[in-house]
Design an enzyme around this catalytic site. Structure first.
Site, PDB file in Angstrom:
ATOM      1  N   ASP A   8      39.968  37.102  48.458  1.00 54.48           N
ATOM      2  CA  ASP A   8      39.917  38.086  49.553  1.00 54.48           C
ATOM      3  C   ASP A   8      39.824  37.440  50.951  1.00 54.48           C
ATOM      4  O   ASP A   8      38.828  36.798  51.278  1.00 54.48           O
ATOM      5  CB  ASP A   8      38.712  39.022  49.382  1.00 54.48           C
ATOM      6  CG  ASP A   8      38.709  39.753  48.040  1.00 54.48           C
ATOM      7  OD1 ASP A   8      39.103  39.148  47.016  1.00 54.48           O
ATOM      8  OD2 ASP A   8      38.301  40.927  48.011  1.00 54.48           O
ATOM      9  N   GLU A  39      42.892  42.782  50.766  1.00 56.08           N
ATOM     10  CA  GLU A  39      42.270  44.111  50.931  1.00 56.08           C
ATOM     11  C   GLU A  39      41.266  44.179  52.077  1.00 56.08           C
ATOM     12  O   GLU A  39      40.902  45.270  52.502  1.00 56.08           O
ATOM     13  CB  GLU A  39      41.592  44.563  49.624  1.00 56.08           C
ATOM     14  CG  GLU A  39      40.326  43.782  49.312  1.00 56.08           C
ATOM     15  CD  GLU A  39      39.277  44.586  48.561  1.00 56.08           C
ATOM     16  OE1 GLU A  39      39.593  45.661  48.033  1.00 56.08           O
ATOM     17  OE2 GLU A  39      38.132  44.114  48.511  1.00 56.08           O
ATOM     18  N   ASN A  40      40.807  43.011  52.562  1.00 56.75           N
ATOM     19  CA  ASN A  40      39.871  42.993  53.697  1.00 56.75           C
ATOM     20  C   ASN A  40      40.467  42.276  54.911  1.00 56.75           C
ATOM     21  O   ASN A  40      39.728  41.819  55.783  1.00 56.75           O
ATOM     22  CB  ASN A  40      38.561  42.281  53.318  1.00 56.75           C
ATOM     23  CG  ASN A  40      37.965  42.755  52.014  1.00 56.75           C
ATOM     24  OD1 ASN A  40      37.925  42.003  51.034  1.00 56.75           O
ATOM     25  ND2 ASN A  40      37.536  44.005  51.973  1.00 56.75           N
ATOM     26  N   ASN A  67      39.768  47.906  45.903  1.00 59.53           N
ATOM     27  CA  ASN A  67      39.106  49.174  46.222  1.00 59.53           C
ATOM     28  C   ASN A  67      39.279  49.576  47.692  1.00 59.53           C
ATOM     29  O   ASN A  67      39.023  50.709  48.053  1.00 59.53           O
ATOM     30  CB  ASN A  67      37.620  49.122  45.845  1.00 59.53           C
ATOM     31  CG  ASN A  67      36.902  47.948  46.457  1.00 59.53           C
ATOM     32  OD1 ASN A  67      37.369  46.805  46.373  1.00 59.53           O
ATOM     33  ND2 ASN A  67      35.767  48.205  47.081  1.00 59.53           N
ATOM     34  N   HIS A  68      39.723  48.619  48.552  1.00 58.56           N
ATOM     35  CA  HIS A  68      39.958  48.951  49.960  1.00 58.56           C
ATOM     36  C   HIS A  68      41.445  49.133  50.287  1.00 58.56           C
ATOM     37  O   HIS A  68      41.815  49.153  51.464  1.00 58.56           O
ATOM     38  CB  HIS A  68      39.356  47.880  50.875  1.00 58.56           C
ATOM     39  CG  HIS A  68      37.867  47.780  50.765  1.00 58.56           C
ATOM     40  ND1 HIS A  68      37.031  48.847  51.012  1.00 58.56           N
ATOM     41  CD2 HIS A  68      37.056  46.740  50.422  1.00 58.56           C
ATOM     42  CE1 HIS A  68      35.768  48.473  50.825  1.00 58.56           C
ATOM     43  NE2 HIS A  68      35.754  47.216  50.460  1.00 58.56           N
ATOM     44  N   HIS A 149      40.865  43.075  40.114  1.00 56.66           N
ATOM     45  CA  HIS A 149      39.897  43.284  41.195  1.00 56.66           C
ATOM     46  C   HIS A 149      38.709  44.049  40.618  1.00 56.66           C
ATOM     47  O   HIS A 149      38.785  45.263  40.421  1.00 56.66           O
ATOM     48  CB  HIS A 149      40.586  44.072  42.319  1.00 56.66           C
ATOM     49  CG  HIS A 149      39.856  44.027  43.603  1.00 56.66           C
ATOM     50  ND1 HIS A 149      39.915  42.955  44.469  1.00 56.66           N
ATOM     51  CD2 HIS A 149      39.006  44.914  44.185  1.00 56.66           C
ATOM     52  CE1 HIS A 149      39.165  43.190  45.522  1.00 56.66           C
ATOM     53  NE2 HIS A 149      38.585  44.369  45.378  1.00 56.66           N
ATOM     54  N   HIS A 174      37.312  40.391  44.408  1.00 61.28           N
ATOM     55  CA  HIS A 174      36.399  41.459  44.828  1.00 61.28           C
ATOM     56  C   HIS A 174      34.981  40.997  45.143  1.00 61.28           C
ATOM     57  O   HIS A 174      34.389  41.473  46.099  1.00 61.28           O
ATOM     58  CB  HIS A 174      36.327  42.604  43.813  1.00 61.28           C
ATOM     59  CG  HIS A 174      35.329  43.675  44.175  1.00 61.28           C
ATOM     60  ND1 HIS A 174      35.488  44.481  45.283  1.00 61.28           N
ATOM     61  CD2 HIS A 174      34.151  44.059  43.595  1.00 61.28           C
ATOM     62  CE1 HIS A 174      34.455  45.334  45.354  1.00 61.28           C
ATOM     63  NE2 HIS A 174      33.641  45.090  44.351  1.00 61.28           N
ATOM     64  N   HIS A 176      33.956  38.163  46.269  1.00 63.10           N
ATOM     65  CA  HIS A 176      33.952  37.222  47.393  1.00 63.10           C
ATOM     66  C   HIS A 176      33.130  35.971  47.086  1.00 63.10           C
ATOM     67  O   HIS A 176      32.785  35.216  47.996  1.00 63.10           O
ATOM     68  CB  HIS A 176      33.438  37.863  48.695  1.00 63.10           C
ATOM     69  CG  HIS A 176      34.312  38.950  49.231  1.00 63.10           C
ATOM     70  ND1 HIS A 176      34.361  39.274  50.578  1.00 63.10           N
ATOM     71  CD2 HIS A 176      35.175  39.797  48.633  1.00 63.10           C
ATOM     72  CE1 HIS A 176      35.206  40.272  50.774  1.00 63.10           C
ATOM     73  NE2 HIS A 176      35.708  40.613  49.593  1.00 63.10           N
TER      74      HIS A 176
HETATM   75 FE   LIG Z   1      37.028  44.775  46.795  1.00 60.67          FE
HETATM   76 FE   LIG Z   2      37.097  42.269  49.098  1.00 62.58          FE
END
Ligand SMILES: [Fe+2]
Ligand SMILES: [Fe+2]
Length: 257
Positions: A8, A39-40, A67-68, A149, A174, A176
């Site tokens: 990520d 995703e981030n 999820n993001h 993820h 996910h 991190h």
């Molecule tokens: Fe995530």
């Molecule tokens: Fe993330």
């Protein structure tokens, strides 16, 4: 062939560090394909057309999310239009985008599959069943990589063994936090529970520690600003046998500024 997967990427600070480090790493390790979890990648979380474009122009061949994925409305159209920007395949079919792509490198094709866990996460479709459906497609090439993820290491390990021998590699994203459990499973799939993160070292998952502490101590809404300072880039390189799609080796990567 060598496939690099990057954990990520957090905010513009993580994006800039990736752009700085990726060309040298690709050359040094003779990397043929790069998968980046984005995703981030937007400041304020999620992914925007600007941050996606930045990752692609920095050397990412495929962007996975989690999820993001849909936090930023401005990216919805891009999910439909950009074949190499993925969201988890076990989202409902009605949402934008796709969870699988095939990258054509000329002499060889590589499938990338993005799935999301359901333990301690949203209740999406069963990732095991969805993986079965995806892998029943005979048109997919022998080389297949999965970004799973997910939060729970147990769920990641279980899907790894479930897909052992059916995919070249399964890596988690996910949390991190990079795990040290890289291994080749008995039937030839490379596995790593979590790739880790690309972003500020002195942070809690990329966020300024004092803000996370405040949130956890007060349970009041707190704006999560990103930390700054020295950065790291974490991931893994999967060496794959082009003849049969089996993994030959997996090596963790961690580069610090
Ligand atoms: Fe995530
Ligand atoms: Fe993330």
């Amino acid at each position: 062939m060598n496939i690099l997967a990057i954990g990520d990427v957090v905010g513009s600070i993580g994006c800039r560090f990736l752009r700085e480090q990726l060309p040298r790493l690709k050359k040094e390790k003779q990397v043929d394909l790069v998968i980046v979890n984005g995703e981030n990648s937007a400041d304020g979380n999620g992914i925007t057309p600007t941050s996606a474009e930045f990752l692609l122009s920095s050397g990412a061949d495929v962007i996975t999310t989690g999820n993001h994925s849909f936090r930023r409305r401005e990216s919805y159209e891009l999910y439909d239009n950009c074949e190499t920007l993925l969201r988890p395949a076990n989202f409902p079919v009605s949402v934008p985008g796709r969870g699988v792509c095939v990258v054509d490198l000329g002499r060889i094709q590589v499938a990338v599959i993005n799935l999301m866990g359901t333990s301690y996460m949203e209740s999406l479709d069963c990732p095991f069943t969805r993986a079965d459906q995806i892998l029943s497609d005979p048109s997919l090439p022998p080389i297949k990589l999965v970004d799973f993820h997910a939060e729970a290491t147990g769920e990641k390990g279980a899907l790894g063994y479930y897909l052992d021998g059916r995919v070249s590699a399964l890596f988690g994203t996910h949390t991190h936090v990079q795990t040290a459990d890289e291994q080749l499973l008995p039937q030839g799939t490379a596995f790593l529970s979590d790739l880790g993160m690309t972003g500020p070292i002195h942070s809690v998952l990329g966020v300024k520690p004092e803000l996370v502490i405040q949130k956890l101590r007060t349970h009041m809404p707190v704006r999560f600003d990103l930390a700054d300072g020295p950065c790291k880039m974490e991931g893994a390189i999967f060496c794959i046998d082009e003849k049969n799609g089996n993994a030959i080796s997996v090596e963790r990567v961690q580069i610090k500024s």
